[in-house]
Design a protein around this motif. Structure first.
Motif, mmCIF file in Angstrom:
data_model
loop_
_atom_site.group_PDB
_atom_site.id
_atom_site.type_symbol
_atom_site.label_atom_id
_atom_site.label_comp_id
_atom_site.label_asym_id
_atom_site.label_seq_id
_atom_site.Cartn_x
_atom_site.Cartn_y
_atom_site.Cartn_z
ATOM 1 N N PHE A 133 0.833 -1.201 0.000
ATOM 2 C CA PHE A 133 0.000 0.000 0.000
ATOM 3 C C PHE A 133 0.868 1.252 0.000
ATOM 4 C CE2 PHE A 133 -1.822 3.392 2.623
ATOM 5 C CZ PHE A 133 -2.933 3.725 1.866
ATOM 6 N N GLU A 134 1.823 1.310 0.909
ATOM 7 C CA GLU A 134 2.711 2.469 0.999
ATOM 8 C C GLU A 134 3.589 2.571 -0.251
ATOM 9 O OE1 GLU A 134 2.473 4.600 3.293
ATOM 10 O OE2 GLU A 134 1.234 3.527 4.778
ATOM 11 N N GLN A 135 3.993 1.426 -0.775
ATOM 12 C CA GLN A 135 4.901 1.393 -1.917
ATOM 13 C C GLN A 135 4.259 1.957 -3.189
ATOM 14 O OE1 GLN A 135 6.437 -2.525 -2.700
ATOM 15 N NE2 GLN A 135 7.530 -1.898 -4.559
ATOM 16 N N PHE A 136 2.962 1.631 -3.394
ATOM 17 C CA PHE A 136 2.312 2.004 -4.645
ATOM 18 C C PHE A 136 1.278 3.121 -4.491
ATOM 19 C CE2 PHE A 136 3.826 -2.314 -5.353
ATOM 20 C CZ PHE A 136 4.489 -2.159 -6.576
ATOM 21 N N LEU A 137 1.204 3.724 -3.315
ATOM 22 C CA LEU A 137 0.201 4.761 -3.071
ATOM 23 C C LEU A 137 0.366 5.956 -4.010
ATOM 24 C CD1 LEU A 137 -2.125 5.940 -1.460
ATOM 25 C CD2 LEU A 137 -0.464 6.757 0.232
ATOM 26 N N GLU A 138 1.568 6.454 -4.146
ATOM 27 C CA GLU A 138 1.786 7.626 -5.001
ATOM 28 C C GLU A 138 1.452 7.329 -6.452
ATOM 29 O OE1 GLU A 138 5.316 10.840 -6.177
ATOM 30 O OE2 GLU A 138 5.651 9.355 -4.597
ATOM 31 N N GLN A 139 1.841 6.148 -6.937
ATOM 32 C CA GLN A 139 1.522 5.770 -8.311
ATOM 33 C C GLN A 139 0.014 5.652 -8.516
ATOM 34 O OE1 GLN A 139 3.717 2.356 -9.827
ATOM 35 N NE2 GLN A 139 5.436 2.805 -8.482
ATOM 36 N N GLN A 140 -0.670 5.088 -7.519
ATOM 37 C CA GLN A 140 -2.125 4.945 -7.584
ATOM 38 C C GLN A 140 -2.791 6.311 -7.677
ATOM 39 O OE1 GLN A 140 -4.112 2.343 -7.799
ATOM 40 N NE2 GLN A 140 -6.084 2.913 -6.924
ATOM 41 N N ASN A 141 -2.393 7.238 -6.817
ATOM 42 C CA ASN A 141 -2.989 8.571 -6.809
ATOM 43 C C ASN A 141 -2.736 9.311 -8.113
ATOM 44 O OD1 ASN A 141 -3.991 8.188 -4.254
ATOM 45 N ND2 ASN A 141 -2.349 9.280 -3.220
ATOM 46 N N GLN A 142 -1.547 9.179 -8.646
ATOM 47 C CA GLN A 142 -1.214 9.832 -9.911
ATOM 48 C C GLN A 142 -2.082 9.299 -11.049
ATOM 49 O OE1 GLN A 142 3.012 9.268 -10.433
ATOM 50 N NE2 GLN A 142 3.548 10.998 -9.118
ATOM 51 N N LYS A 143 -2.287 7.979 -11.060
ATOM 52 C CA LYS A 143 -3.107 7.369 -12.112
ATOM 53 C C LYS A 143 -4.563 7.802 -11.983
ATOM 54 C CE LYS A 143 -3.615 4.693 -15.662
ATOM 55 N NZ LYS A 143 -3.003 5.040 -16.967
ATOM 56 N N ILE A 144 -5.061 7.879 -10.758
ATOM 57 C CA ILE A 144 -6.435 8.332 -10.546
ATOM 58 C C ILE A 144 -6.600 9.772 -11.022
ATOM 59 C CG2 ILE A 144 -8.103 8.987 -8.754
ATOM 60 C CD1 ILE A 144 -7.368 6.475 -7.258
ATOM 61 N N ASN A 178 -8.566 13.825 -14.867
ATOM 62 C CA ASN A 178 -8.328 14.883 -15.851
ATOM 63 C C ASN A 178 -8.923 14.542 -17.211
ATOM 64 O OD1 ASN A 178 -6.899 16.937 -14.421
ATOM 65 N ND2 ASN A 178 -5.083 15.628 -14.371
ATOM 66 N N LYS A 179 -9.041 13.251 -17.509
ATOM 67 C CA LYS A 179 -9.626 12.808 -18.773
ATOM 68 C C LYS A 179 -11.153 12.689 -18.687
ATOM 69 C CE LYS A 179 -5.554 10.123 -20.159
ATOM 70 N NZ LYS A 179 -5.033 8.751 -20.433
ATOM 71 N N GLY A 180 -11.706 12.838 -17.487
ATOM 72 C CA GLY A 180 -13.152 12.715 -17.310
ATOM 73 C C GLY A 180 -13.627 11.310 -17.051
ATOM 74 N N VAL A 181 -12.691 10.368 -16.942
ATOM 75 C CA VAL A 181 -13.058 8.965 -16.714
ATOM 76 C C VAL A 181 -13.543 8.758 -15.281
ATOM 77 C CG1 VAL A 181 -12.188 6.596 -16.663
ATOM 78 C CG2 VAL A 181 -11.475 8.154 -18.488
#
Length: 246
Positions: free
Chosen positions: A164-175, A180-183
């Motif tokens: 969770f801690e390892q991939f949290l930043e990547q997850q937030n960036q992808k969201i 931004n794309k409206g998805v």
């Protein structure tokens, strides 16, 4: 039955628009309770078994104004309406999904169970405690409607482990990219919630169908790394925003 469903949806929306217009003309005085800290809950409505359109219609004619009145008071926000909800084995009828606010779960349940549809026994519901509003509905997500996209409420269950801690930043960036794309729209995040039985994240995914939504979500880091799972609820189209009518 599809024509009948569309007629009934039009009727429900007509009632809703009439009440919304009336709400705009009537000023609602602020009460002291409006300043009490509240919590948000996602409400998933389902029809009970044995309903018919003939039996449901007169109750819905009371239910829709009741829901709009709660929206006008700021109790309900970000409501969606789904035209393909299964009423019984042979018929479909519009259904609603929305966010409701209250001081606690007991208060929220009391409000929901005081509505005409619940009192009449034609509906049941699931309640998901969610956090504060994180991401709203932007112009790109509004454009999705014109492209024929539907919305799917996405309720997450997260494992709070080292990954969770390892991939949290990547997850937030992808969201944020998807937002931004409206998805993605109307995301709620409970930052302090580490209870794996309660969803700390709920948002709405815009896609052509459930398969497309599922494909998009499977590309998120938390899904790829088995940090989180999600449940999709088809909720149709956006109906009422988080802004109060005044």
């Amino acid at each position: 039955m599809k024509t009948k469903g569309l007629i009934l949806l039009s009727l429900a929306l007509f009632i809703g628009c009439q009440n919304s217009q009336q709400a705009k003309k009537t000023s609602t005085p602020q009460s002291k309770e409006a300043f009490v800290p509240v919590k948000s809950y996602a409400v998933v409505w389902n029809w009970t078994e044995g309903n018919t359109v003939e039996g449901v219609l007169p109750i819905i004619q009371k239910q829709v104004p009741s829901i709009i009145d709660l929206w006008r008071k700021g109790v309900i926000e970000n409501a969606y309406i789904e035209n393909e909800s299964k009423l019984n084995e042979n018929e479909k009828y519009p259904n609603a999904f929305f966010v409701i606010k209250g001081k606690n779960e007991q208060e929220v349940r009391a409000v929901l169970e005081d509505t005409p549809a619940f009192k009449a026994g034609i509906t049941k519901y699931e309640l998901y405690p969610i956090g504060m509003k994180w991401l709203n509905r932007n112009d790109k997500s509004i454009q999705m409607v014109t492209e024929g996209k539907k919305s799917f409420a996405t309720v997450w269950t997260i494992k709070f482990d080292k990954k969770f801690e390892q991939f949290l930043e990547q997850q937030n960036q992808k969201i944020l990219e998807l937002w931004n794309k409206g998805v993605i729209e109307n995301a709620y995040l409970d930052v302090g919630n580490r209870d794996q039985k309660k969803p700390p994240l709920v948002f709405f995914t815009n896609a052509q169908n459930a398969e497309e939504a599922d494909k998009l979500l499977k590309e998120l880091p938390f899904v790829k790394e088995n940090v989180a799972t999600y449940t999709l609820y088809p909720v149709g189209y956006f109906w009422m925003s988080s802004s109060r009518a005044t």
